[in-house]
Write a protein that holds these residues in place. Structure first.
Motif, short mmCIF file in Angstrom:
data_model
loop_
_atom_site.label_atom_id
_atom_site.label_comp_id
_atom_site.label_asym_id
_atom_site.label_seq_id
_atom_site.Cartn_x
_atom_site.Cartn_y
_atom_site.Cartn_z
N ASN A 33 28.38 13.88 39.48
CA ASN A 33 27.80 15.22 39.60
C ASN A 33 28.70 16.13 40.45
OD1 ASN A 33 25.41 14.77 38.10
ND2 ASN A 33 24.51 13.70 39.85
N PHE A 34 29.64 15.51 41.16
CA PHE A 34 30.63 16.24 41.95
C PHE A 34 31.40 17.24 41.10
CE2 PHE A 34 35.04 16.26 43.74
CZ PHE A 34 34.77 16.81 44.99
N PHE A 35 31.51 16.95 39.79
CA PHE A 35 32.28 17.81 38.90
C PHE A 35 31.40 18.86 38.19
CE2 PHE A 35 34.52 13.79 39.35
CZ PHE A 35 35.77 14.24 39.76
N SER A 36 30.14 18.93 38.60
CA SER A 36 29.22 19.97 38.10
C SER A 36 28.55 20.62 39.30
CB SER A 36 28.17 19.36 37.16
OG SER A 36 28.79 18.71 36.08
N PRO A 37 29.30 21.37 40.11
CA PRO A 37 28.76 21.91 41.36
C PRO A 37 27.81 23.08 41.14
CG PRO A 37 30.97 22.74 41.02
CD PRO A 37 30.72 21.76 39.90
N ILE A 38 27.01 23.34 42.16
CA ILE A 38 26.17 24.54 42.17
C ILE A 38 27.08 25.76 42.23
CG2 ILE A 38 24.47 25.83 43.53
CD1 ILE A 38 23.39 23.14 44.50
N LYS A 39 26.77 26.77 41.44
CA LYS A 39 27.58 27.98 41.44
C LYS A 39 27.02 29.01 42.41
CE LYS A 39 30.58 29.02 39.47
NZ LYS A 39 31.99 28.92 39.97
N VAL A 40 27.93 29.63 43.15
CA VAL A 40 27.54 30.73 44.03
C VAL A 40 27.25 31.94 43.16
CG1 VAL A 40 28.28 32.27 45.89
CG2 VAL A 40 28.95 29.86 45.93
N SER A 41 26.09 32.57 43.39
CA SER A 41 25.70 33.71 42.57
C SER A 41 26.61 34.89 42.82
CB SER A 41 24.25 34.10 42.89
OG SER A 41 23.89 35.26 42.18
N GLY A 42 27.09 35.49 41.74
CA GLY A 42 28.00 36.64 41.87
C GLY A 42 27.29 37.95 42.06
N ASP A 43 25.96 37.96 41.83
CA ASP A 43 25.22 39.22 41.94
C ASP A 43 24.58 39.42 43.30
OD1 ASP A 43 23.29 37.30 41.83
OD2 ASP A 43 22.46 37.90 39.90
N GLY A 44 24.99 38.61 44.27
CA GLY A 44 24.50 38.80 45.64
C GLY A 44 23.20 38.08 45.95
N GLU A 45 22.61 37.38 44.96
CA GLU A 45 21.37 36.66 45.20
C GLU A 45 21.65 35.46 46.10
OE1 GLU A 45 19.20 35.54 41.77
OE2 GLU A 45 19.20 37.55 40.89
N SER A 46 20.76 35.25 47.06
CA SER A 46 20.94 34.14 47.99
C SER A 46 20.39 32.85 47.39
CB SER A 46 20.23 34.44 49.32
OG SER A 46 18.85 34.67 49.10
N LEU A 47 21.03 31.73 47.74
CA LEU A 47 20.58 30.43 47.28
C LEU A 47 19.44 29.93 48.15
CD1 LEU A 47 24.10 28.78 46.82
CD2 LEU A 47 22.64 29.66 44.99
N ASP A 48 18.63 29.02 47.60
CA ASP A 48 17.58 28.44 48.43
C ASP A 48 18.21 27.47 49.43
OD1 ASP A 48 17.65 25.64 47.30
OD2 ASP A 48 17.09 26.71 45.48
N GLU A 49 17.42 27.04 50.39
CA GLU A 49 17.95 26.24 51.50
C GLU A 49 18.58 24.93 51.03
OE1 GLU A 49 16.34 24.35 55.74
OE2 GLU A 49 15.13 25.82 54.66
N ASP A 50 17.92 24.25 50.07
CA ASP A 50 18.46 22.98 49.57
C ASP A 50 19.80 23.19 48.86
OD1 ASP A 50 16.32 21.60 50.54
OD2 ASP A 50 15.22 21.54 48.64
N SER A 51 19.89 24.27 48.08
CA SER A 51 21.13 24.55 47.36
C SER A 51 22.26 24.88 48.33
CB SER A 51 20.93 25.70 46.37
OG SER A 51 19.99 25.36 45.38
N GLU A 52 21.94 25.64 49.37
CA GLU A 52 22.95 25.98 50.37
C GLU A 52 23.46 24.73 51.07
OE1 GLU A 52 21.50 28.89 53.10
OE2 GLU A 52 21.74 30.56 51.70
N PHE A 53 22.55 23.81 51.38
CA PHE A 53 22.94 22.55 52.04
C PHE A 53 23.84 21.73 51.12
CE2 PHE A 53 22.26 18.04 52.87
CZ PHE A 53 22.56 17.97 54.22
N THR A 54 23.45 21.64 49.84
CA THR A 54 24.23 20.87 48.87
C THR A 54 25.63 21.46 48.71
OG1 THR A 54 22.22 20.26 47.67
CG2 THR A 54 24.32 20.04 46.49
N LEU A 55 25.70 22.79 48.65
CA LEU A 55 26.99 23.46 48.47
C LEU A 55 27.87 23.29 49.71
CD1 LEU A 55 28.24 25.10 46.18
CD2 LEU A 55 27.53 27.18 47.36
N ALA A 56 27.27 23.38 50.90
CA ALA A 56 28.03 23.19 52.13
C ALA A 56 28.59 21.77 52.21
CB ALA A 56 27.15 23.48 53.35
N ALA A 57 27.78 20.78 51.79
CA ALA A 57 28.25 19.39 51.79
C ALA A 57 29.39 19.22 50.79
CB ALA A 57 27.09 18.46 51.44
N ASP A 58 29.28 19.88 49.64
CA ASP A 58 30.33 19.83 48.62
C ASP A 58 31.64 20.38 49.18
OD1 ASP A 58 32.05 20.51 46.41
OD2 ASP A 58 30.33 20.31 45.09
#
Length: 375
Positions: free
Chosen positions: A290-315
Motif C-alpha cells: 500500500n506504500f505505493f498507493s499513498p493518500i493524496k494531498v488535496s490541491g483545492d485547499g481542503e484539509s485532511l482528517d486527523e487519521d489521514s494526516e497521521f498516515t501521510l506524515a508517517a509515509d
C-alpha cells in the motif's frame, strides 16, 4: 413648584444610591484584597505576565517597535537566502549521488550474486577480530562441516538481504505482513533518484524486483515532492526543505496475487422475498505494498482528517528514512550495527531531555543529587 421639588428629591436619592453602591464596592474590594489567596493569585498572574516576551514587547516605545519590525523584515530575507542554500544542497546531493552510484552498483552485484568480491575487496578488520579468531579456532570442526554443506547448496550472493533489513528496522517491519514476505524476498535493490536541474525539488525511490509470481513490474517507484521556500503566511517557521506530497505507481498484479485487497463473502437477505444470497466483494487489506498507493494531498485547499494526516506524515517519514539512512547504509542495517547506533543516539537524547527537565523544574527536591533519578 411641587414638580421641581420632586425632581430635586429624585436626583438627591439617585446620588445617594450611587454613593452607597460605590461605598459597598470599595468595602468589598478591600475585603477581597485582604484575602491572602486572592493576593497570591494576582501576584502569580502579574509574575507570569512579566515573563511573557510578547507582554514585554507591548511595553516598548513605538520607535523601538518600529526597529523590531525592521529586524523581522531582515529575518524574512535571511529565510529566503536559507531556502536558496538548501536548493544548492539538493544540487550537491544530485552531484554526489552520481559518484556513489558505481559503489551501489557493485553492492547490488555482490548482493545478487552477479559478481564475487576479490580477496582485497572482502578484507575487513573488525574491532573484535582477536575474539572472533579464538572462537573460530574452537569451532574448526563445525566450520569445516558447514563449509562442505554450503558448497553443496551453492549459496548465491547474500540471500534475503533487503528483506532482512525490513525485518530489522521497526519502522518497516510494522508495515510488513506475513503474505508480503515472499514478495520482498525478490527485492534486489533500492535506489534514490534526485530531480533534475530546473525541475521542482523532489526525490524518487526505486524498488527493483527480480522475476516473481506476484506482479510483472521490474521496478516500483515512489516520488516525494518537496518544498524549499518560506511560507508566505508564516515565513519564520521555515527550517529547510519539507516533503509536501508524494506519488506512487500502479502495480500490475498477476491474477489472484494482489495482497493489497482481500475477498470477503457477505450474506444479503432480500427485503421482499426473504431469500438469502451470498455476495463476494474486495476490500482493502493491510500490506507494505500500500506504500505505493499513498493518500493524496488535496490541491483545492481542503484539509485532511486527523487519521489521514497521521498516515501521510508517517509515509513522509518512511520515505525520508529510506533516502537518508537505509539506502546509503544498507549493509549496516542488514548486520544491525546501524540500528544499535540509532538506539544509542536516541537514548542519549532522552537522557539529555531528562537532565534538562530536572534542572528546569523548581518543584523537585533540591536536596536529592541529580544522579539519584531512579534506582
Amino acid at each position: 413648584m411641587a414638580d421641581n421639588s420632586k425632581t430635586e428629591d429624585t436626583a438627591s436619592d439617585s446620588v445617594e444610591a450611587a454613593k452607597n453602591a460605590s461605598d459597598k464596592k470599595e468595602k468589598l474590594a478591600d475585603q477581597v484584597m485582604q484575602n491572602p489567596q486572592v493576593l497570591a493569585a494576582l501576584q502569580e498572574r502579574l509574575d507570569n505576565t512579566a515573563l511573557t516576551p510578547s507582554s514585554y514587547i507591548e511595553t516598548l516605545p513605538k520607535a523601538v517597535k518600529r526597529r523590531i519590525d525592521a529586524l523581522k523584515q531582515l529575518q524574512v530575507k535571511c529565510a529566503h537566502i536559507e531556502a536558496k542554500f538548501y536548493e544548492e544542497v539538493h544540487d550537491l546531493e544530485r552531484k554526489y549521488a552520481a559518484l556513489y552510484q558505481p559503489l551501489f552498483d557493485k553492492r547490488r552485484e555482490f548482493i545478487n550474486g552477479e559478481a564475487e568480491p576479490t580477496d582485497a575487496e572482502s578484507e575487513w578488520h573488525s574491532e573484535n577480530e582477536e575474539e572472533e579468531k579464538l572462537a573460530g579456532d574452537l569451532k574448526n570442526v563445525v566450520v569445516i562441516e558447514e563449509k562442505a554443506e554450503t558448497e553443496e547448496t551453492n549459496v548465491k550472493g547474500i540471500p534475503d538481504f533487503w528483506f532482512t533489513i525490513f525485518r530489522n528496522v521497526d519502522m518497516l517491519s510494522e508495515l510488513v505482513q506475513e503474505y508480503d514476505e515472499p514478495i520482498l524476498k525478490h527485492l534486489q535493490d533500492i535506489k534514490v533518484k534526485f530531480s533534475e536541474p530546473g525541475q521542482p525539488m523532489s526525490f524518487s525511490l526505486e524498488f527493483h524486483f527480480g522475476p516473481n509470481d506476484y506482479f510483472s513490474n521490474s521496478v516500483l517507484t515512489k516520488t516525494y515532492k518537496m518544498k524549499s521556500e518560506p511560507d508566505k503566511t508564516d515565513p519564520f517557521s521555515f527550517e529547510g526543505p519539507e516533503i509536501v506530497d508524494c506519488d506512487g505507481c500502479t502495480i500490475d498484479w498477476k491474477k489472484g496475487k494482489n495482497v493489497t485487497v482481500k475477498t470477503i463473502k457477505k450474506k444479503q437477505k432480500h427485503k421482499g422475498r426473504g431469500t438469502v444470497r451470498t455476495i463476494t466483494k474486495q476490500v482493502p487489506n493491510d500490506s507494505f505494498f500500500n506504500f505505493f498507493s499513498p493518500i493524496k494531498v488535496s490541491g483545492d485547499g481542503e484539509s485532511l482528517d486527523e487519521d489521514s494526516e497521521f498516515t501521510l506524515a508517517a509515509d513522509f517519514e518512511i520515505g525520508h528514512f529510506f533516502r537518508e539512512r537505509i539506502v546509503p547504509r544498507a549493509v549496516l542495517y542488514f548486520t544491525g550495527e546501524a540500528i544499535e547506533d540509532d538506539d544509542n543516539e536516541l537514548e542519549g537524547e532522552e537522557e539529555g531531555e531528562e537532565e534538562e527537565d530536572a534542572e528546569s523544574d523548581p518543584k523537585k527536591d533540591s536536596s536529592q543529587p541529580a544522579e539519584c533519578k531512579q534506582q
